[in-house]
Design an enzyme around this catalytic site. Structure first.
Site, mmCIF file in Angstrom:
data_model
loop_
_atom_site.group_PDB
_atom_site.id
_atom_site.type_symbol
_atom_site.label_atom_id
_atom_site.label_comp_id
_atom_site.label_asym_id
_atom_site.label_seq_id
_atom_site.Cartn_x
_atom_site.Cartn_y
_atom_site.Cartn_z
ATOM 1 C CB CYS A 75 4.437 1.001 -9.299
ATOM 2 S SG CYS A 75 3.035 1.591 -8.472
ATOM 3 C CG HIS A 76 7.234 1.998 -12.884
ATOM 4 N ND1 HIS A 76 6.208 1.164 -13.771
ATOM 5 C CD2 HIS A 76 6.872 2.518 -12.348
ATOM 6 C CE1 HIS A 76 5.461 1.715 -14.052
ATOM 7 N NE2 HIS A 76 5.916 3.000 -13.188
ATOM 8 C CG MET A 113 1.852 6.354 -13.922
ATOM 9 S SD MET A 113 2.995 6.127 -15.042
ATOM 10 C CE MET A 113 3.884 7.769 -15.103
ATOM 11 C CG HIS A 352 0.741 -6.943 -0.998
ATOM 12 N ND1 HIS A 352 1.928 -6.840 -0.907
ATOM 13 C CD2 HIS A 352 -0.267 -6.751 0.071
ATOM 14 C CE1 HIS A 352 2.362 -6.192 -0.260
ATOM 15 N NE2 HIS A 352 1.228 -5.467 0.194
ATOM 16 C CG HIS A 394 -3.786 -3.814 0.894
ATOM 17 N ND1 HIS A 394 -3.974 -3.806 2.136
ATOM 18 C CD2 HIS A 394 -2.625 -3.889 0.206
ATOM 19 C CE1 HIS A 394 -2.430 -3.659 2.226
ATOM 20 N NE2 HIS A 394 -1.850 -3.433 1.562
#
EC number: 1.7.2.1
Length: 568
Positions: A75-76, A113, A352, A394
């Site tokens: 994620c980060h 998160m 993606h 997605h």
């Protein structure tokens, strides 16, 4: 999401300052974070210490580094510049301080998160370590160039020593390649007998399986960027070559343009941000191209633009490459790889996955954190449209079918909400609907990874693998394509598997070659029993449950014929 009482005011105020706390649907966003936060295979090589950061011993730093790359890097980002998650660079984290960071990691955020501490996934001691660790400068992993690739490259069976025809009796078009995620393996499963043919060791957590254009070679890539090439013509399917094209990766593809079938293989890495072109029979590395560069929106430099989906064009001798953070689609022409030409098409950040429309001309690709689908015309080599869809699309490859009003449509489900977006894909006969979101269905909820139908089917299947409600994550929604106004039917896939305890997440509907069966993975923990469940597409009744001690954490499944011919 609960917060400790003494920290409520401070934490929420700080979250507002960081821009992290919004009133989004928490469960659906948590599902998205859970997916994006999958473990990374990156292992930086050295300890970095930073002025102003808390002291850490080398062993503490290394432990925290490992946790970060298992839980947080997806994620980060490897360099903590931010991706799906917010930036975690020392200028931000040191300002917030140790107490705030510990609370943030413990309780999570309303934006999604995960609550690593209150969920019990990290101990108090580990949270203290992580709060210290992210106040240090991120350790940068090593690069991975041609010397490293060539050192990792192995030809296990030379092309001249391979069979000239299929030597086994397998019905190869109806064979399934099943990812055994935590075992670092794939299982080849016979679609007729429902028996495992062979289990093959691979890289860590295989992300996808792809077929060569001929249908002979199976290519699998692990998250550790290792590619394995398997010859399905051998008396027993056999690994014939392997290579590592980086440290972390997600995508591999084989050339499909007429006259170039099986000639080249391409793979894209998350780290280093690059793609590599290889010989299609041996995986010998030929060219490496970095994807670092400017973002499509703000025209600012990004040091870590990861390569996501790659698809092989049927219109030109080209690979179509998604670059996630920069939001660019690259058309990589392999007609002359010694004088490689790459055309860059600006789309939207956070590209993606995606797949073809039914004509195999238009590449429909999700920019998930931009909540858009980009339409790439592979024939005219341009962006046709950017279509607004739901929260964090997605699609996997997406699903194509003919709508009674709008004509041919391509559809995607979403991680961030329960909608299914339908996009018109027929500019010739239905121009008024082309490249527009023409309809929206409502499924069980967010957390969907895959949507699937088949040209011979009248059903549309939508999983909800990362929905926080177990009743939803353990089942699938099925829509009747002849009556889309009717409510979907829920199939209790995990219940049918009868596995006992565990998460039992249901993931990825996949059709057999004939299009009359749909296969699902029931994904349990590594130490729990998992299964494959087969459904009769016509009756929506249980047809078979495949259980085997070797089916450890089955996730993605790829039917040879459907993968080879882009049937979805």
């Amino acid at each position: 999401m609960p917060f400790g009482k003494p920290l409520v005011g401070t934490l929420l105020a700080s979250l507002t300052l960081l821009g992290l706390a919004t009133a989004h649907a928490k469960d659906d966003m948590k599902a998205a974070e859970q997916y994006q936060g999958a473990a990374s295979a990156v292992d930086p090589a050295h300890v970095v210490r930073t002025n102003g950061a808390p002291d850490m011993s080398e062993s503490e730093f290394n432990e925290a580094k490992q946790i970060y790359f298992q839980r947080c890097a997806g994620c980060h980002g490897v360099l903590r510049k931010g991706a799906t998650g917010k930036p975690l660079t020392p200028d931000i984290t040191q300002q917030r301080g140790q107490q705030y960071l510990e609370a943030l990691i413990t309780y999570g955020t309303p934006l999604g998160m995960p609550n690593w501490g209150s969920s019990g996934e990290l101990s108090k001691e580990q949270i203290t370590l992580m709060a210290k660790y992210i106040q240090h400068t991120p350790p940068q992993p090593p690069e991975w160039g041609m010397p490293e690739m060539r050192e990792s490259w192995k030809v296990l069976v030379k092309p001249e020593d391979r069979p000239k025809k299929q030597l086994n009796d397998l019905d190869l078009p109806n064979l399934f390649s099943v990812t055994l995620r935590d075992a670092g393996q794939i299982a080849l499963v016979d679609g007729d007998s429902k028996k495992i043919v062979k289990v093959i060791d691979t890289g860590y957590a295989v992300h996808i399986s792809r077929m060569s254009a001929s249908g002979r070679y199976l290519l699998v890539i692990g998250r550790d960027a290792r590619i394995d090439m398997i010859d399905l013509w051998a008396k027993e399917p056999t690994k014939v070559a392997e290579i590592k094209i980086g440290i972390e990766a997600r995508s591999v593809e084989s050339s499909k343009f007429k006259g170039y079938e099986d000639r080249y293989t391409i793979a894209g890495a998350y780290w280093p941000p690059q793609f590599a072109i290889m010989d299609g029979e041996t995986l010998e590395p030929k060219q490496i191209v970095s994807t670092r560069g400017m973002t499509v929106d703000t025209q600012t430099y990004h040091p870590e633009p990861r390569v996501a989906a790659i698809i092989a064009s049927h219109e030109h001798p080209e690979f179509i490459v998604n670059v996630k953070e920069t939001g660019k689609v690259l058309l990589v022409n392999y007609k002359d790889i010694d004088n490689l030409t790459v055309t860059s098409i600006g789309a939207a950040p956070f590209l993606h996955d995606g797949g073809w429309d039914s004509s195999h001309r238009y590449f429909m690709t999700a920019a998930n954190n931009s909540n858009k689908v980009a339409v790439i015309d592979s024939k005219d080599r341009r962006l046709s449209a950017l279509v607004d869809v739901g929260k964090t699309p997605h699609p996997g490859r997406g699903a194509n079918f003919v709508h009674p009003k709008y004509g041919p449509v391509w559809s995607t489900s979403h991680l961030g909400d329960g909608s299914i977006s339908l996009i018109g894909t027929d500019p010739k006969n239905h121009p008024q609907y082309a490249w527009k979101k023409v309809a929206e269905l409502q499924g069980q909820g967010g957390g969907s990874l895959f949507i699937k139908t088949h040209p011979k089917s009248s059903h549309l299947y939508v999983d909800t693998t990362f929905n926080p409600d177990a009743r939803i994550s353990q089942s699938v929604a099925v829509f009747d394509l002849k009556n889309l106004d009717a409510k979907y039917q829920v199939l209790p896939i995990a219940e049918w598997a009868d596995l006992g305890e565990g998460a039992k997440r249901v993931v990825q509907p996949e059709y057999n070659k004939r299009g009359d069966e749909v296969w699902f993975s029931v994904w349990n923990g590594k130490n729990d029993s998992s299964a494959l469940v087969v459904v009769d597409d016509k009756t929506l009744k249980l047809k078979a449950v495949v259980k085997d001690p070797r089916l450890i954490t089955p996730t993605g499944k790829f039917n040879v014929y459907n993968t080879q011919h882009d049937v979805y």
